[in-house]
Design a protein around this motif. Structure first.
Motif: not given
Length: 276
Positions: A20-28
């Motif tokens: 989930e955090f990796a996808q947060t990085l992708a959004h950033a």
């Protein structure tokens, strides 16, 4: 790079949290790249590599945005990034970042670039994200602690059966990345494959995971070019190794195939190609 630490396998709930955090990085990263896509911008040539190796403010801003979030949430984790180098891990795990894989496509206004994010548990990459924000696609692969799956925007994806090169769709980024012996070996494959597509960088691997490309063969890759793609392809049922059948996480020469029989056939043909 390998970590000086060897971490125990992560429990499933921890992997889900990190995914989930990796996808947060992708959004950033998307917030940093999209304002520059198909807009006028300066394109620099990195020093230290043969040929033209482009980099833009979008590459740098996206990586910095992801590094800032990792430092905030997981300060003990290491980071390998294409633009800003390596921060050693203090606890074993590390993140591997390529803010824009396919910068040539990015500056040409083509949507075949992507942001690559891998989480390596200290031994191997177990989470991989390939994000193409312009067309709204996020590919996620998890392969660790009993979890083995890949998805596109939340929908499970699988590679397809294709046991013969004569029925395969083949891809590579470009012939200029091969040495002469490697290029000759690839062109021999191309003669047998009915369809060959060039120039798609990480996107070709992502589409392999969806079951519409069968084989990607490349050389000259860096760890940040490949680590995110390993959990994605393996989670979708595919196979990815070096040309000699080894672990591909350090890059170099890579074979990715959706079908185990096809992978074995290509490995047999490429394993003896001269290494310069």
């Amino acid at each position: 790079m390998t970590s000086p630490h060897t971490s125990p396998p992560l429990p499933a709930d921890r992997l889900e949290e990190l995914a989930e955090f990796a996808q947060t990085l992708a959004h950033a990263a998307a917030k940093a790249t999209l304002p520059y896509f198909r807009q006028p911008m300066a394109v620099e040539d990195k020093e230290g590599k043969a040929g033209f190796d482009p980099v833009t403010i979008a590459d740098r801003n996206a990586e910095q945005a992801m590094r800032t979030l990792i430092e905030e949430h997981y300060p003990d984790h290491g980071i390998i990034g294409e633009e800003f180098g390596t921060k050693p891990s203090r606890s074993g795990p590390y993140w591997v970042l390529d803010p824009i894989d396919g910068t040539r496509a990015f500056v040409a206004g083509l949507p075949s670039w992507g942001t690559l994010i891998a989480f390596n548990d200290g031994t191997r990459p177990v989470i991989g994200v390939v994000a193409q924000p312009y067309i709204g696609e996020v590919f996620l692969g998890i392969n660790g602690s009993g979890i083995c799956r890949s998805s596109l925007n939340g929908q499970i994806i699988k590679t397809r059966p294709c046991a013969a090169l004569g029925r395969a769709t083949l891809s590579t980024t470009g012939l200029n990345f091969f040495t002469d012996p490697e290029r000759e070996a690839f062109l021999a494959l191309e003669k047998e494959a009915p369809i060959t597509r060039y120039g798609f960088d990480c996107y070709a691997y992502a589409i392999l995971a969806t079951g519409t490309i069968d084989l990607v063969v490349e050389a000259g890759l860096e760890p940040y070019d490949i680590q995110a793609l390993i959990p994605l392809i393996e989670g979708a049922g595919g196979h990815i190794t070096t040309w000699r059948g080894g672990d591909a996480q350090q890059g170099g020469r890579v074979i990715a195939a959706g079908d185990s029989t096809l992978h074995a056939q290509i490995l047999e043909r490429l394993r003896s190609v001269e290494q310069k």
